[in-house]
Design a protein around this motif. Structure first.
Motif, mmCIF file in Angstrom:
data_model
loop_
_atom_site.group_PDB
_atom_site.id
_atom_site.type_symbol
_atom_site.label_atom_id
_atom_site.label_comp_id
_atom_site.label_asym_id
_atom_site.label_seq_id
_atom_site.Cartn_x
_atom_site.Cartn_y
_atom_site.Cartn_z
ATOM 1 N N ILE A 95 0.835 -1.199 0.000
ATOM 2 C CA ILE A 95 0.000 0.000 0.000
ATOM 3 C C ILE A 95 0.872 1.252 0.000
ATOM 4 N N TRP A 96 0.638 2.114 -0.980
ATOM 5 C CA TRP A 96 1.287 3.423 -1.057
ATOM 6 C C TRP A 96 0.276 4.475 -0.616
ATOM 7 N N GLU A 97 0.716 5.468 0.142
ATOM 8 C CA GLU A 97 -0.151 6.568 0.560
ATOM 9 C C GLU A 97 0.442 7.873 0.041
ATOM 10 N N ALA A 98 -0.365 8.661 -0.661
ATOM 11 C CA ALA A 98 0.122 9.911 -1.252
ATOM 12 C C ALA A 98 -1.077 10.791 -1.582
ATOM 13 N N GLU A 99 -0.797 12.004 -2.089
ATOM 14 C CA GLU A 99 -1.897 12.865 -2.529
ATOM 15 C C GLU A 99 -2.395 12.394 -3.894
ATOM 16 N N GLY A 100 -3.554 12.912 -4.310
ATOM 17 C CA GLY A 100 -4.252 12.381 -5.473
ATOM 18 C C GLY A 100 -3.449 12.325 -6.758
ATOM 19 N N ALA A 101 -2.743 13.406 -7.084
ATOM 20 C CA ALA A 101 -1.978 13.444 -8.339
ATOM 21 C C ALA A 101 -0.885 12.381 -8.347
ATOM 22 N N ASP A 127 -3.655 17.134 5.557
ATOM 23 C CA ASP A 127 -4.287 16.008 4.877
ATOM 24 C C ASP A 127 -4.162 14.716 5.679
ATOM 25 N N SER A 128 -3.624 14.802 6.881
ATOM 26 C CA SER A 128 -3.491 13.619 7.742
ATOM 27 C C SER A 128 -4.696 13.529 8.661
ATOM 28 N N ILE A 129 -5.554 12.573 8.420
ATOM 29 C CA ILE A 129 -6.762 12.454 9.221
ATOM 30 C C ILE A 129 -6.428 12.148 10.678
#
Length: 295
Positions: free
Chosen positions: A124-130, A220-222
């Motif tokens: 699993i990679w976590e990043a912003e949408g783009a 952006d970190s919930i």
């Protein structure tokens, strides 16, 4: 330059220093340093800025990294697609997700999928949408989860139903004249914590009502948003699905109204590409769990 050089270069950039990359590649650090020096000499350019404890790329290095990521993604993706044909539901699923959607969807989804297909593993990679779409384009991942619209000519996608944004607050800072709703105007002068993707729309809506919002943090970190809210720093604007993460009894949420704000989640994958069997089954489970589709 061959695949071995590309993998070595990629590992150095991803790990941030040669020592960790050497451990990852299971080779001696001096040997890896010599390999990169030979690569730079053969290309006639400097790929790394020297004199920094953490690897920094030159302009040429940044171009190299983007190309190598694409090439290795193509190579590895092709190998996986070929070897997994007819192998059943096994292997590894490579997912990319933005923080909020990943936190809401993946734990329950993967738990259910694991109960059905226990031999599947996950990356699993976590990043912003783009960045998620970039990883999809480069075939580093097979499935991307984002909150942005995707080009239907490039991607297949599932769009989950719209969900309203809510204001999560500490009970000691509770506002709103109604039990389960809070009007936007009631946020005037209140400290707000908000993800970047909704900042501009939120500000525009506040200005229409004649006030400038007091945005104390854009994050952006919930997890950070909820922790800051718990500590009484401010009130967090998040999707209603985030209520599942409210394990602290001192945190409550109210739907934002007048006007309402909403968001949606998009699950995307490349068109005209053979997905691994496990990824195809995961997409079917998405449809089953979140759209009520069967089969």
């Amino acid at each position: 330059m061959d695949i071995k050089d590309m993998r070595a270069f990629y590992a150095i950039v991803e790990e941030g220093n040669i020592s960790h990359a050497a451990q990852r590649l299971d080779i001696a650090q001096p040997a890896l340093s010599r390999q990169m020096k030979r690569l730079e000499n053969s290309l006639g350019v400097q790929l790394f800025e020297r004199g920094s404890r953490r690897i920094r790329l030159t302009d040429a290095g940044r171009v190299m990294y983007s190309r190598v990521e694409h090439i290795l993604g193509m190579v590895d993706g092709t190998v996986r697609e070929i070897t997994e044909i007819g192998s059943g539901v096994a292997g590894s699923i490579r997912l990319g997700t933005i923080t909020t959607s990943g936190a809401m969807l993946l734990p329950e989804l993967i738990s259910e999928f694991h109960s059905r297909y226990p031999h599947v593993t996950y990356q699993i990679w976590e990043a912003e949408g783009a960045r998620i779409l970039e990883l999809l384009d480069n075939r580093v991942i097979e499935i991307g989860i984002t909150r942005t619209q995707v080009d239907s000519k490039v991607y297949e996608s599932i769009v989950l139903p719209n969900e309203p944004l809510v204001l999560i607050m500490n009970k000691e800072q509770e506002i709103g004249s109604q039990k389960d709703k809070v009007n936007l105007l009631e946020l005037k002068g209140r400290p707000i914590i908000i993800p970047l993707r909704w900042q501009s729309v939120f500000i525009a809506n506040c200005r229409k009502l004649g006030f400038e919002p007091h945005i104390i943090c854009v994050s952006d970190s919930i997890v950070q948003d909820l922790l800051l809210t718990k500590m009484g720093v401010g009130m967090a604007l998040l999707p209603v699905s985030s209520k599942t993460l409210l394990t602290d009894g001192n945190l409550i949420y109210k739907k934002l109204v007048e006007p309402e704000m909403s968001t949606h989640t998009v699950i995307a994958w490349l068109k005209n590409r053979t997905l691994s069997s496990s990824s195809e089954h995961l997409i079917r489970l998405f449809r089953e769990m979140y759209l009520g589709e069967k089969g």
